[in-house]
Design a protein around this motif. Structure first.
Motif, PDB file in Angstrom:
ATOM      1  N   MET A  38      34.143  45.772  40.327  1.00 13.61           N
ATOM      2  CA  MET A  38      33.919  44.707  41.315  1.00 13.61           C
ATOM      3  C   MET A  38      33.660  45.288  42.701  1.00 13.61           C
ATOM      4  N   LEU A  42      30.333  44.510  45.021  1.00 13.27           N
ATOM      5  CA  LEU A  42      30.340  44.095  46.429  1.00 13.27           C
ATOM      6  C   LEU A  42      29.528  45.055  47.285  1.00 13.27           C
TER       7      LEU A  42
ATOM      8  N   LEU B 259      45.396  43.185  43.978  1.00 14.11           N
ATOM      9  CA  LEU B 259      44.614  44.412  43.872  1.00 14.11           C
ATOM     10  C   LEU B 259      44.693  45.205  45.163  1.00 14.11           C
ATOM     11  N   VAL B 287      37.994  37.656  41.200  1.00 13.35           N
ATOM     12  CA  VAL B 287      38.231  39.010  41.727  1.00 13.35           C
ATOM     13  C   VAL B 287      37.259  39.315  42.864  1.00 13.35           C
ATOM     14  N   LYS B 288      36.021  38.907  42.678  1.00 13.97           N
ATOM     15  CA  LYS B 288      35.005  39.161  43.714  1.00 13.97           C
ATOM     16  C   LYS B 288      35.384  38.452  45.026  1.00 13.97           C
ATOM     17  N   MET B 291      38.457  40.266  46.536  1.00 20.14           N
ATOM     18  CA  MET B 291      38.149  41.531  47.205  1.00 20.14           C
ATOM     19  C   MET B 291      37.285  41.326  48.442  1.00 20.14           C
TER      20      MET B 291
END
Lengths: 76, 375
Positions: A38, A42, B259, B287-288, B291
Motif C-alpha cells: 500500500m 501511495l 500500521l 488501508v490506503k 496510510m
C-alpha cells in the motif's frame, strides 16, 4: 518511468535496486508485504499523478504489473 | 448587523461524548474563507479537521489540549474583525443540526472545572455561556484568589509512587483510559479457538507469506464468516446500555488498523455474501485511506463488532478489549504453522452473552472455514 518505479520498490521494500527485475514479486521480495504494497501504491500515485483503483491494487503483484499499470493509467 | 456563524463539534461519532482540541490553525480575528481548516479535534478513533462554515473573522472559544463536549460551539465566524475581537459575541445563527450543549449548559474546560471546585462555586453562575475557561472563572472572583501555601502537599492518593515519573498520554489514549476506567471490560470473558487454514497456505514454500499475501483467502474468509454468524448469534452483535441489552439492527464489521499511525477501527460494513476479492478490495481501500490520512467519520463510525488482527506482528495469543457500544471482539493471532491452524481469541461482554453463545459461535466459525477451505 521504469527507473522511478524501481526506485520506489527498492526504497519501500528495502531491497537493493540491482536485485529487482520486472519479474520480482511478493514471492521473491520477502518485505513486499501488504503494508509495503500500500505504501508503494501511495508513492506511485504521488510520483505519477495517477489514481490506482482499489480493485487494481490487489492485482499489481509484480514489478512488471506495476510498469504496465502506471503506463496504462498515465495514458488513460 | 449580520449574525455570526457558530463552529460546532460534529456529532457523527456516537462513541464520543467529548473530544480534545489538538491544534488550532487560525488566530483570533483572522479572516477565513468557507472551507478553510480552523482546527483539529481528536476523537477516540480519529483526528478530524474542522472547516470554517462561512467567510468572515474568527472568534475562538477553545484552546489547544482542551476537552470539549460534542455539539459544543468552539468558534464563531463574524462578519467584521471588530465583532470577532469584541467582548460581546454576536447572536449565533441557528444551526441546522441540533446543538446539544445549549447556553443553559456551558462547556467548562478542565482547568475551569478545577478552578470552580477550588473556589467552591456553582457552574450555574455561567449559565448563558458557551464555553468557560479558567480565566473566566478567575475573572469573576470578587475576592483575591488565595494562593496555596508553599508547604501544601497533594493528598496521599494523589502522590505518585516513589521512583516513577509521568509518561505523556495522547488525547485518544486518555479517552480510552477513561472508557476502560468505567469498567466494561471487567465484565468480559475470553475464549480461545484454532481455526483451520487452507491446504494451499500450509503447503506453500513460504506459508507465512502465503497466509499474509494480498491474494490470501484467509482474512476475507474469516471476516465474511464472522458477518454471517453475527446474525445467528445476535448477542455478540449487541451492547449493554444502562441496565439493558440492546441488539444492533444490522451487522457492521469494524476492522482494527494500527500500521504505525495510531489505532483506527474502520467500518467495513456487512461482508457476508461478498467474494474474497471484494473483501480484500475493501480492506485495501481502508488501508490506503489510513496510510494517506484520509479516513473520515463515515469510515469510522457505527461498527457493531470488531476484528483486530495481530497476525502480522507474530502475536501468539492476546486478549482484545471490547469496544464501546459493542459486546464482543475477535482477535486474530499469528498462524500456528506447526499445528496447522490459526488461533483466534474472542472476548465478549458477559453482561450480554454467555460462554455457551461464544463457544457455539467459535465452533460454527471453525466449521464454516473448514467447509470453505476444503471446497
Amino acid at each position: 518511468m521504469e527507473s522511478a518505479i524501481l526506485e520506489i520498490v527498492s526504497r519501500v521494500t528495502g531491497t537493493p535496486a540491482s536485485e529487482i527485475t520486472p519479474a520480482s514479486s511478493p514471492d521473491t521480495i520477502p518485505t513486499w508485504d501488504s503494508v509495503n504494497h500500500m505504501q508503494m501504491m501511495l508513492e506511485l500515485e504521488q510520483a505519477f499523478a495517477i489514481t490506482i483503483p482499489p480493485e487494481m491494487i490487489i492485482e499489481l503483484l509484480s514489478v512488471q504489473a506495476l510498469f504496465d499499470a502506471v503506463r496504462s493509467l498515465k495514458q488513460g | 448587523m449580520q449574525p455570526s456563524v457558530p463552529v460546532l463539534i460534529p456529532t457523527e461519532f456516537p462513541n464520543d461524548e467529548t473530544v480534545f482540541v489538538t491544534a488550532i490553525h487560525v488566530a483570533a480575528g483572522d479572516l477565513v474563507r468557507e472551507g478553510d481548516i480552523l482546527l483539529e479535534l481528536e476523537f477516540s478513533k480519529a483526528v478530524v479537521e474542522i472547516e470554517s462554515p462561512a467567510e468572515g473573522y474568527v472568534r475562538l472559544l477553545c484552546d489547544v489540549n482542551q476537552e470539549v463536549r460534542v455539539g459544543a460551539v468552539v468558534a464563531e465566524v463574524h462578519p467584521t474583525r471588530e465583532a470577532a475581537l469584541g467582548q460581546a459575541a454576536a447572536p449565533p445563527v441557528q444551526a441546522s443540526a441540533p446543538v446539544e450543549n445549549e447556553a443553559s449548559a456551558p462547556v467548562f474546560s478542565r482547568a475551569a472545572e478545577a478552578e470552580l471546585a477550588r473556589q467552591g462555586r456553582s457552574p450555574a453562575e455561567f449559565a448563558g455561556r458557551d464555553f468557560v475557561r479558567s480565566a473566566d472563572v478567575v475573572g469573576r472572583t470578587a475576592e483575591p484568589v488565595p494562593v496555596a501555601p508553599a508547604t501544601a502537599r497533594p493528598s496521599r492518593d494523589a502522590r505518585p509512587p516513589q521512583g516513577t515519573e509521568p509518561w505523556p498520554m495522547s488525547p485518544s489514549k486518555r479517552i480510552e483510559a477513561d472508557f476502560l476506567q468505567a469498567g466494561q471490560n471487567l465484565a468480559t470473558s475470553n475464549f480461545k479457538a484454532t481455526l483451520p487454514l487452507p491446504a494451499a497456505v500450509l503447503s506453500a514454500p513460504n506459508p507465512k507469506a502465503a497466509f499474509a499475501g494480498l491474494s490470501s483467502a484467509v482474512t476475507p474468509a474469516v471476516l465474511r464468516a464472522v458477518c454471517g454468524l453475527l446474525k445467528k448469534y445476535p448477542l455478540l452483535n449487541a451492547l449493554f446500555h444502562g441496565q439493558s441489552i440492546l441488539r444492533h439492527a444490522s451487522v457492521a464489521l469494524g476492522y482494527a488498523l494500527d500500521l504505525g499511525k495510531g489505532l483506527s477501527v474502520v467500518n467495513l460494513g456487512d461482508l457476508e455474501g461478498l467474494e474474497n476479492k471484494a473483501v480484500t478490495v475493501k480492506i485495501m481501500e481502508a488501508v490506503k485511506k489510513y496510510m494517506g490520512g484520509t479516513l473520515g467519520p463515515a469510515d469510522l463510525v457505527g461498527s457493531t463488532f470488531t476484528v483486530t488482527d495481530m497476525s502480522s506482528l507474530g502475536v501468539e495469543y492476546f486478549v482484545p478489549l471490547v469496544g464501546k457500544n459493542q459486546s464482543a471482539i475477535l482477535g486474530v493471532c499469528a498462524p500456528d504453522l506447526a499445528a496447522g491452524g490459526l488461533p483466534v481469541s474472542l472476548t465478549f461482554d458477559h453482561r450480554v452473552a454467555e460462554g455457551r453463545v461464544a463457544a457455539l459461535f467459535l465452533n460454527d466459525l471453525k466449521s464454516a472455514l473448514a467447509k470453505e477451505f476444503s471446497a
